[in-house]
Every structure is written in structure tokens, then in C-alpha cells.
Scaffold this motif. Sequence first.
Motif: not given
Length: 424
Positions: A38-64
Motif C-alpha cells: 500500500q505504501e508504494l500505491k500511496d507514493l504513486n509508484f507505477g509498480c506497487q508490488i515487490g518481495g521482502k522476507p516475512d519476519l516477526s518481532e520474535t524472529d528479530l529477538n532471536n538474532y539481536f
Amino acid sequence: MSSRVVITGMGIAAPNGVGLDNFESAIKNGKSGIQFFQELKDLNFGCQIGGKPDLSETDLNNYFTELQLRGLNSSGIVYGVISGLDAWKDAGLEPSVSDEPDWDSGIIFGTGISGVDKFREAIHLIDEGKTRRLGSTSVIQTMASGISAYLGGILGCGNQVTTNSSACTTGTEAILMGFERIANGKARRMLVGSCGDHGPYIWGGFDAMRILPVNYNNDPTTASRPMSATSSGFVPGSGAGALVIESLESALERGADIYAEILGGEINNGGQRGGGSMTAANNEAVQRCITGAIKNSGIDAAEIDLINGHLTATSKDAIEIKNWKEALGTGPKDFPFINSLKSMTGHCLSAAGSIETVATVLQLKNDFIFGNINCEDLSEEITGLIDSNRIPQITRAQKINIAAKASFGFGDVNAVMILKKYSE
């Protein structure tokens, strides 16, 4: 060069799977990690899709630690640390716990643009005269070598610890740089890989170039279409891939499990001459890179069973396959199998080569070829070069002995690596 170099550990944070088991399941089942933002749509991008890893707060706490997470605003560093630590653990290694660094272990971990969101935050604070509010981590999050510095400190590596950056060849180049260091006897093991940030400040320039697909915002999982007649540009992605590589002697001494062997490779540049440019490849340079990798690896071209191509879902896909065909000297029917992970992850830019190498090694180790999704309508230009059955659309069981991984990027840069199923 005398030392054989093998892969003993891997880690992954990809748009369609974080962790090796999740990632392998995803590529076997043709799972796409492309989504609408939605962020890309709100910023008037032509391409409003992409790929990023799905990480939870629990995941982050396991590494940092809580302290490390405070003010951390660089997605690439997050992905790189997660994949790097997973690879180290997967190799059966532990971080150095003494005051003595691990002099035998080093890191070459690449990136493209690091910490753009942190830069944006810093610019606003500085312009407002609030420099002291930047925080103590702003420098290490925005310096290019921030990712290798983070990993080097966590693991305690005392050999070379550095970051490379070479557009879309970054990940493959990092692996080959680490390979050369071990083969030359300058290190026993190296953590190698690459990472890339996500978001509008990374992807905006490509949207401005109009090389991203704009007609799939309502159907994101079908948007990335390498080798398809209806491909209309690459989908931007992000993430990280990491590998622990070491001398065969070192691996055998510690009884490490071995995924595959790196036979060799080649890195070159087309000089932006002979048809090459900042954004287009010099075809002679690409072919020289392929033949050089084969020669350096001590194999015959006919021994390659699988090519994991760069193949970004642009008009250049057919040119890439033509270059492979001419370099290998094959006919349509004896061309190796070929696939592109980008159909499921999009183009992860600086992270692409390392993420795709992990996928290639999994295929070698576990005897399968993942299918190319979204290319049910293969380009006639491509099928005029090679038989369509060399481009599997669904995953198939297949014994693979030798695979080639290729990456080509802006600046007319090329990297090709040859991998082999390990045997004593």
C-alpha cells in the motif's frame, strides 16, 4: 590454487521463505513471495508490488539483543545478519567466545545501497539541527561495510572482513572472492553472501526507469515472468543469502557435512563497449565469462546439467540464453536445464546472486530442479533457441552433478560460478 573449496553451511532470508527448510519447500512448490505494498500505491509508484522476507518481532529477538535493535533501521543488515548467523550455525560453527579472534575465518558480505531509511532519518535530523539525536549506530548502519562489520563482531572473525558491491553480481562475486582466498591458502573458511534493503527509496529509481511491471498490482504472484512472452519487467525484491565455504581439508578435519563443491568461476566486465552500456551487457564479455568459468573449473561445457540463470523477466532473457547457447556450443536439445528463481522472489538486486546460489546448491544436494512459474507462455524467441522441455515449469526429480550460477548487472558486470555435487 591447490585447495579444494566446499560449502558446509547456508542461511537464507528470501521473500518466499526464511530458513533453509521453509525456502526449499517454497521453491519446490512454486511459492511466490511477491506482494502488494500500500505504501508504494500511496507514493504513486507505477509498480506497487515487490518481495521482502516475512519476519516477526520474535524472529528479530532471536538474532539481536535489545541494545542492537535499538535504532536499527536497515533491513539489509537485518536480513544479512539472520542469514549469516544461520549459515554459521548450519556449518556446525560457534562464534568466538574468547578475546582471541578466529584468525582462520573471514567474511566477504556484499550489499548495494545500505541503510537508506537510516540516511533519510539522519538527513531530517541534521537539517533540523538535531545532530546529537542521530544515535550511536547511524554510521555503522549507513556505511557500506556495515553488514560485514556487524557479522564480524558477532562471530569474532580475524581474517579478512569486508564488503563488496557490484550491482546485481554482488552475491556471486562475493562467493568467488571468498573461494579465491581459500584456494590461495589465505583463509581456512569464509562466510560469504550478500544482502539488499527493501522499500521505496531502493526501488523508486527502477520505477522511474519504467523497467518494472505495472499491470500486475492486483495479481502480484503472477507478475515476475522470466522467459515468458508476456514478461514486462522485473519485480523488485530484497533479502539475503549466506554460505560458509572452507577448504576441503578443514571440512574433513571437523567432520562437517558438505553441501557441494565450488569448482571455480569467472568475473569480468564488458567495458561498456561493443554494445555494452551501463544497463546492457556486452555479449562477447558474457560469453567470455561463461567460457572462462568453465576453463577455470576444469570441466567440459557438456558436463553442465543445470543453469540457474540471471533471467530477470525482461527482453534480455532471450539474449542471455543465446549467449549461453553460443558459449556452450550446444544445440536446442542438448542445452542444459535452465531456471530462474526470480519467478518466485523477484529480482533481489544485490542479494540476488547469493539467494539464488543457495537455491542452486539445494538442487544439487537434493536432486531436483525447481520449476519456472509464470512462464506457461514461453517466449517464441527463446523456444526458437532451445527446446521448451529444457525449461521445466514444475519441479522435477533430477540428479544433477554440475550446475552453473550466473549473475549479470548494471555497469556491464558479469560473474559465473560452477558448482559440483560433492564426491571424495
